[in-house]
Design an enzyme around this catalytic site. Structure first.
Site, short mmCIF file in Angstrom:
data_model
loop_
_atom_site.label_atom_id
_atom_site.label_comp_id
_atom_site.label_asym_id
_atom_site.label_seq_id
_atom_site.Cartn_x
_atom_site.Cartn_y
_atom_site.Cartn_z
N THR A 183 99.65 24.87 27.62
CA THR A 183 99.62 26.22 27.66
C THR A 183 100.87 26.53 28.09
OG1 THR A 183 98.99 26.05 29.98
CG2 THR A 183 97.13 26.08 28.09
N GLU A 330 92.83 25.82 25.40
CA GLU A 330 91.76 24.88 25.96
C GLU A 330 90.47 24.78 25.21
OE1 GLU A 330 93.59 27.18 27.55
OE2 GLU A 330 94.08 26.59 29.67
N LYS A 440 92.57 46.64 39.39
CA LYS A 440 91.49 47.05 40.38
C LYS A 440 91.83 48.06 41.36
CE LYS A 440 91.09 41.87 40.22
NZ LYS A 440 92.23 41.86 39.63
N TRP A 445 87.19 48.38 38.16
CA TRP A 445 87.95 47.69 37.36
C TRP A 445 88.40 48.83 36.08
CZ3 TRP A 445 85.31 42.47 36.26
CH2 TRP A 445 85.00 41.66 37.62
P1 ADP Z 1 98.90 31.66 26.66
O1 ADP Z 1 98.80 32.93 26.05
O2 ADP Z 1 98.56 31.51 28.19
O3 ADP Z 1 99.81 30.69 26.10
P2 ADP Z 1 96.45 30.86 24.83
O4 ADP Z 1 97.41 31.08 23.65
O5 ADP Z 1 95.86 29.64 24.89
O6 ADP Z 1 97.58 30.73 26.16
O7 ADP Z 1 95.83 32.29 25.16
C1 ADP Z 1 94.49 32.45 25.43
C2 ADP Z 1 94.48 33.72 26.08
O8 ADP Z 1 94.89 34.81 25.15
C3 ADP Z 1 93.08 33.86 26.33
O9 ADP Z 1 92.60 33.42 27.68
C4 ADP Z 1 92.92 35.48 26.50
O10 ADP Z 1 93.35 36.16 27.48
C5 ADP Z 1 93.72 35.93 25.20
N1 ADP Z 1 93.11 36.24 23.80
C6 ADP Z 1 93.05 35.25 22.94
N2 ADP Z 1 92.32 35.87 22.05
C7 ADP Z 1 92.17 37.14 22.36
C8 ADP Z 1 91.28 38.20 21.79
N3 ADP Z 1 90.88 38.10 20.67
N4 ADP Z 1 91.14 39.47 22.44
C9 ADP Z 1 91.78 39.41 23.80
N5 ADP Z 1 92.47 38.59 24.29
C10 ADP Z 1 92.53 37.42 23.74
#
Ligand code: ADP
Length: 546
Positions: A183, A330, A440, A445
């Site tokens: 990640t 994940e 917050k 929220w």
């Molecule tokens: P990172 O962005 O940390 O590299 P990921 O690509 O695994 O890791 O991103 C996952 C995160 O992206 C999710 O936990 C969420 O916060 C955000 N995310 C993914 N899809 C959506 C969606 N459809 N709407 C809102 N947030 C999203």
């Protein structure tokens, strides 16, 4: 035992496309045109690569790094590693040098396959990645004359030349590792998620469902999401299994090249983060006659929330359905998906209502379980109002990080996603925010995502980013950073008036800052950590505190 216990190995499905559609194409964009090869050739070359990797000492469970764009050779690396039981570690080419060094060493990559044009980026690792024995350099037009100081560098074509075109894929345990993806590491070191054969097999099967990504062997699919990001959302695997035509943009990620490619190759389905589709929309609007998108039918969009106005624009202007997905590295990554019509009763509702559903993160993929919880891990009601921490579990959800267990990210078999949201009575998941991006204010929220989506719905606004700023009385207050479209003029008053049509007064941003661009993460999302750090570095103060 009434049924055969065939292990759920990716090697049992990845050769299928080449068998059922041997002449179908894998197309890679190059400097002056495209490079085409058939599925049969791709399969044969993947088997050759597996032989060459085995000859270079790669065995079952060994990590092979890829430092590559989306292209046919990257696909061959996916195919070869999965078949032979090696672990494909897709390196994010946009990571910082520090993170890259960390993940190559942490994963103990033995060999790295690299695209020649980004060889200089990898070269910065020289002397820092002692366990990497060899680099294999994949060349595209214009980069044939590469040279490098990295150890034992060999040209990809030389590496596989003369190898047999069939490798007897070994019968290994279905729970063996298949891939590794770190990640982006918004805090601390990146964390590795190790995918397994069984998990990816089930993910691939579910992905193709009509109510999921709706992939078919008849599709021409263009994965814009990088193959180094959560296994390219599974698109390469599903396409290998189905034998659909694959169109790969390689290093040409600017919207203009991408659009030309998609039009020229008749792409029917594509997948990428909202920023990509925003770019496509802007370019199309500037020159609508230049692009004939009549072949395109669906765009899978996720990674961050696509603004409802964007989803609507693609439908109203191009007749293209946006499929909205939520997930994370994940979760392999597909967890929930939303389409315009997912059950019969939705045939009869208005288009506006259908698109309200698409704007939600969607309904669960079969086999997964998702729920919202309070801070004491009590389940919360699915009333579409109550907001809680989103937890998820199922056969393609990570149960611990690679050689870095992080027990606080898990709870009694559930993954704590770090996202907060609600679930409505129809079992649609609605993402409110990342828990660390929620504003917050006075014990209540405010969803930064909701505000952003609303603000970009205003004509003239190209991008909006809402972040919290510290406030002595309210704890935090939201402010909005706004990028305007070329030549547009939108006042702060207009933005606030527009917000007031949908939000309570206390939820409105305290300030609107006009900026030229918003910093993006290595995966193309707004990097709010950098936005907040920049504001702090500039000594930014909320207007009421100045
Ligand atoms: P990172 O962005 O940390 O590299 P990921 O690509 O695994 O890791 O991103 C996952 C995160 O992206 C999710 O936990 C969420 O916060 C955000 N995310 C993914 N899809 C959506 C969606 N459809 N709407 C809102 N947030 C999203």
């Amino acid at each position: 035992m009434a049924m055969q216990r065939t292990p759920l190995l990716m090697s049992n499905i990845i050769d299928r496309g080449a068998r059922v559609a041997p002449n179908e194409e894998v197309v890679t964009l190059t400097e002056s045109g495209v490079r085409r090869q058939s599925y049969k050739e791709t399969r044969d070359r993947a088997h050759q690569l597996a032989h060459a990797l085995a000859g270079a000492g790669i065995g079952i469970g060994d990590r092979v790094g890829t430092f590559m764009w989306n292209g046919s050779r990257h696909l061959e690396a996916y195919h070869a590693c999965a078949g032979m039981g090696a672990v494909l570690h897709t390196l994010n080419i946009r990571l910082s040098e520090r993170d890259l060094e960390y993940i190559i060493n942490h994963a103990e990559d033995q060999l790295i396959i690299v695209d020649a044009d980004i060889l200089p980026l990898l070269e910065k690792m020289q002397g820092k990645i002692p366990q990497v024995r060899q680099v294999i350099v994949a060349t595209e037009e214009g980069f044939e004359g590469w040279s490098t100081k990295l150890p034992n560098a060999v040209d990809y074509e030389t590496f596989i030349a003369g190898q047999p075109t069939t490798y007897e894929w070994p019968q290994i345990d279905e729970n063996s590792p298949l891939g590794l993806c770190y990640t982006s590491g918004t805090t601390g070191n990146p964390k590795g998620v190790e995918y397994e054969h069984r998990s990816q097999y089930l993910h691939t099967m579910a992905q193709g469902m009509t109510d999921a990504m709706g992939l078919s062997g008849a599709d021409t699919v263009c994965g814009v999401v990088p193959m180094f990001h959560a296994m390219g959302w599974g698109v390469p695997w599903a396409a290998l299994m189905l034998g659909c035509k694959q169109v790969m943009p390689h290093r040409f990620m600017d919207p203009a090249r991408l659009m030309e490619l998609m039009v020229a190759e008749g792409v029917t389905l594509s997948a990428g983060v909202p920023t990509i589709w925003q770019g496509v929309k802007s370019l199309y609007e500037a020159n609508p006659d230049a692009y004939d998108f009549s072949s395109l039918s669906r765009l899978t969009c996720g990674g961050s929330a696509p603004p409802p106005s964007l989803i609507r624009w693609f439908w109203d202007t191009l007749g293209v359905e946006m499929i909205h997905g939520w997930g994370m590295t994940e979760t392999s990554p597909l967890a929930t998906l939303s389409r315009r019509v997912m059950k019969r009763s939705q045939l009869d509702i208005s288009e506006d209502e259908q698109f309200e559903n698409v704007a939600k993160a969607g309904q669960l993929m079969p086999g997964l379980e998702v729920d919202i919880f309070d801070e004491n891990f009590n389940r919360l009601p699915h009333d579409g109002e109550t907001v809680g921490e989103i937890l998820i579990r199922g056969p393609w959800i990570c149960s611990e990080y690679f050689n870095n267990p992080q027990p606080d990210k898990f709870h009694e078999g559930w993954l704590i996603t770090g996202d907060v949201g609600k679930i409505d009575p129809e079992e649609y998941l609605i993402i409110a925010d990342r828990s660390k991006d929620l504003v917050k204010s006075g014990g209540e929220w405010i969803s930064s995502v909701d505000l952003e989506n609303h603000i970009v719905g205003l004509a003239g606004v190209a991008q909006a980013c809402v972040v919290a700023q510290p406030h002595p009385k309210w704890d935090e207050r939201p402010i909005a950073l706004v990028v305007l479209g070329a030549g547009a003029e939108v006042s702060t008053e207009q933005i606030l008036d527009h917000c007031e049509t949908a939000f309570a007064k206390w939820q409105l941003p305290d300030d609107v800052l006009y900026v030229d661009s918003i910093p993006l993460t290595s995966t193309g999302k707004m990097d709010k950590k950098i936005v907040r750090a920049d504001l702090a570095a500039q000594g930014y103060q909320l207007p009421s505190l100045r």
